[in-house]
Design a protein around this motif. Structure first.
Motif, PDB file in Angstrom:
ATOM      1  N   ILE A  16       0.856  -1.177   0.000  1.00 20.48           N
ATOM      2  CA  ILE A  16       0.000   0.000   0.000  1.00 20.48           C
ATOM      3  C   ILE A  16       0.896   1.231   0.000  1.00 20.48           C
ATOM      4  CG2 ILE A  16      -1.781   1.275   1.249  1.00 20.48           C
ATOM      5  CD1 ILE A  16      -2.672  -1.459   2.420  1.00 20.48           C
ATOM      6  N   THR A  17       0.606   2.158  -0.918  1.00 21.22           N
ATOM      7  CA  THR A  17       1.356   3.403  -1.038  1.00 21.22           C
ATOM      8  C   THR A  17       0.386   4.560  -0.923  1.00 21.22           C
ATOM      9  OG1 THR A  17       2.997   2.385  -2.487  1.00 21.22           O
ATOM     10  CG2 THR A  17       2.846   4.771  -2.545  1.00 21.22           C
ATOM     11  N   GLY A  18       0.768   5.586  -0.180  1.00 18.37           N
ATOM     12  CA  GLY A  18      -0.066   6.763  -0.032  1.00 18.37           C
ATOM     13  C   GLY A  18       0.332   7.510   1.224  1.00 18.37           C
ATOM     14  N   SER A  19      -0.444   8.506   1.577  1.00 15.68           N
ATOM     15  CA  SER A  19      -0.220   9.224   2.833  1.00 15.68           C
ATOM     16  C   SER A  19      -0.943   8.467   3.931  1.00 15.68           C
ATOM     17  CB  SER A  19      -0.734  10.657   2.711  1.00 15.68           C
ATOM     18  OG  SER A  19       0.013  11.355   1.754  1.00 15.68           O
ATOM     19  N   ILE A  20      -0.206   7.621   4.643  1.00 16.89           N
ATOM     20  CA  ILE A  20      -0.779   6.717   5.641  1.00 16.89           C
ATOM     21  C   ILE A  20      -0.658   7.359   7.019  1.00 16.89           C
ATOM     22  CG2 ILE A  20      -0.592   4.435   6.693  1.00 16.89           C
ATOM     23  CD1 ILE A  20       0.599   3.512   3.935  1.00 16.89           C
ATOM     24  N   GLY A  21      -1.798   7.507   7.695  1.00 15.46           N
ATOM     25  CA  GLY A  21      -1.822   8.134   9.013  1.00 15.46           C
ATOM     26  C   GLY A  21      -1.554   7.171  10.145  1.00 15.46           C
ATOM     27  N   GLY A  69       1.813   7.218  11.646  1.00 15.57           N
ATOM     28  CA  GLY A  69       2.554   7.785  10.532  1.00 15.57           C
ATOM     29  C   GLY A  69       3.202   9.093  10.903  1.00 15.57           C
ATOM     30  N   PRO A  70       3.775   9.780   9.957  1.00 17.07           N
ATOM     31  CA  PRO A  70       3.490   9.604   8.540  1.00 17.07           C
ATOM     32  C   PRO A  70       4.256   8.424   7.933  1.00 17.07           C
ATOM     33  CG  PRO A  70       5.042  11.402   8.810  1.00 17.07           C
ATOM     34  CD  PRO A  70       4.652  10.935  10.193  1.00 17.07           C
ATOM     35  N   ILE A  71       3.529   7.633   7.174  1.00 19.58           N
ATOM     36  CA  ILE A  71       4.079   6.475   6.474  1.00 19.58           C
ATOM     37  C   ILE A  71       3.715   6.641   4.997  1.00 19.58           C
ATOM     38  CG2 ILE A  71       3.981   3.960   6.227  1.00 19.58           C
ATOM     39  CD1 ILE A  71       3.118   3.913   9.230  1.00 19.58           C
ATOM     40  N   ALA A  72       4.656   6.337   4.110  1.00 20.20           N
ATOM     41  CA  ALA A  72       4.395   6.476   2.677  1.00 20.20           C
ATOM     42  C   ALA A  72       4.138   5.132   2.002  1.00 20.20           C
ATOM     43  CB  ALA A  72       5.555   7.180   1.986  1.00 20.20           C
ATOM     44  N   ARG A  73       4.839   4.097   2.461  1.00 22.20           N
ATOM     45  CA  ARG A  73       4.676   2.771   1.842  1.00 22.20           C
ATOM     46  C   ARG A  73       4.730   1.702   2.923  1.00 22.20           C
ATOM     47  NH1 ARG A  73       9.334   4.200  -2.083  1.00 22.20           N
ATOM     48  NH2 ARG A  73       8.261   5.292  -3.745  1.00 22.20           N
ATOM     49  N   VAL A  74       3.937   0.660   2.710  1.00 23.79           N
ATOM     50  CA  VAL A  74       3.949  -0.464   3.636  1.00 23.79           C
ATOM     51  C   VAL A  74       3.674  -1.750   2.858  1.00 23.79           C
ATOM     52  CG1 VAL A  74       1.498  -0.271   4.231  1.00 23.79           C
ATOM     53  CG2 VAL A  74       3.064  -1.297   5.858  1.00 23.79           C
TER      54      VAL A  74
END
Length: 87
Positions: A16-21, A69-74
Motif C-alpha cells: 500500500i502506497t499513499g499518505s498513511i496516518g 505515521g506519517p508512512i508512505a509505503r507499507v
C-alpha cells in the motif's frame, strides 16, 4: 484544513502506497501480525522522488497494536487496517 482518512483492509503480501496516518493490527487477543516493510515519511509528487526518513524491514505487531505515521509505503504480511489519506 483537516485530513480525511479511509481504512483499507490488507491481505498477506499486499503493498500500500499513499499518505498513511496509522496502521492497526487485526486479530484475536493473542494474535500477532507482521509488516514486512514500512517506509516512514511524507509521500512526494512525483512518487519517484520520495526518500524515506526511516525504513523498518520487518516488525511483529500484536493484535490491536497501532503504528502511527506519517508512512508512505507499507508491505503487509498479515491482517491490518491501513488508514490512507483521501485527496
Amino acid at each position: 484544513m483537516s485530513r480525511i482518512y479511509a481504512p483499507v483492509s490488507s491481505s498477506v503480501g499486499q503493498k500500500i502506497t499513499g499518505s498513511i496516518g496509522k496502521i492497526i493490527a487485526l486479530g484475536n487477543d493473542d494474535a500477532e501480525q507482521t509488516l514486512t516493510r514500512v517506509e516512514f515519511g511524507i509521500l512526494t509528487e512525483p512518487e519517484s522522488q520520495f526518500t524515506a526518513s526511516s525504513v523498518i524491514g520487518s516488525i511483529v505487531v500484536p493484535a490491536g497494536g497501532v503504528i502511527d505515521g506519517p508512512i508512505a509505503r507499507v508491505q503487509c504480511g498479515g491482517a491490518f487496517l491501513v488508514y490512507v489519506e483521501q485527496k
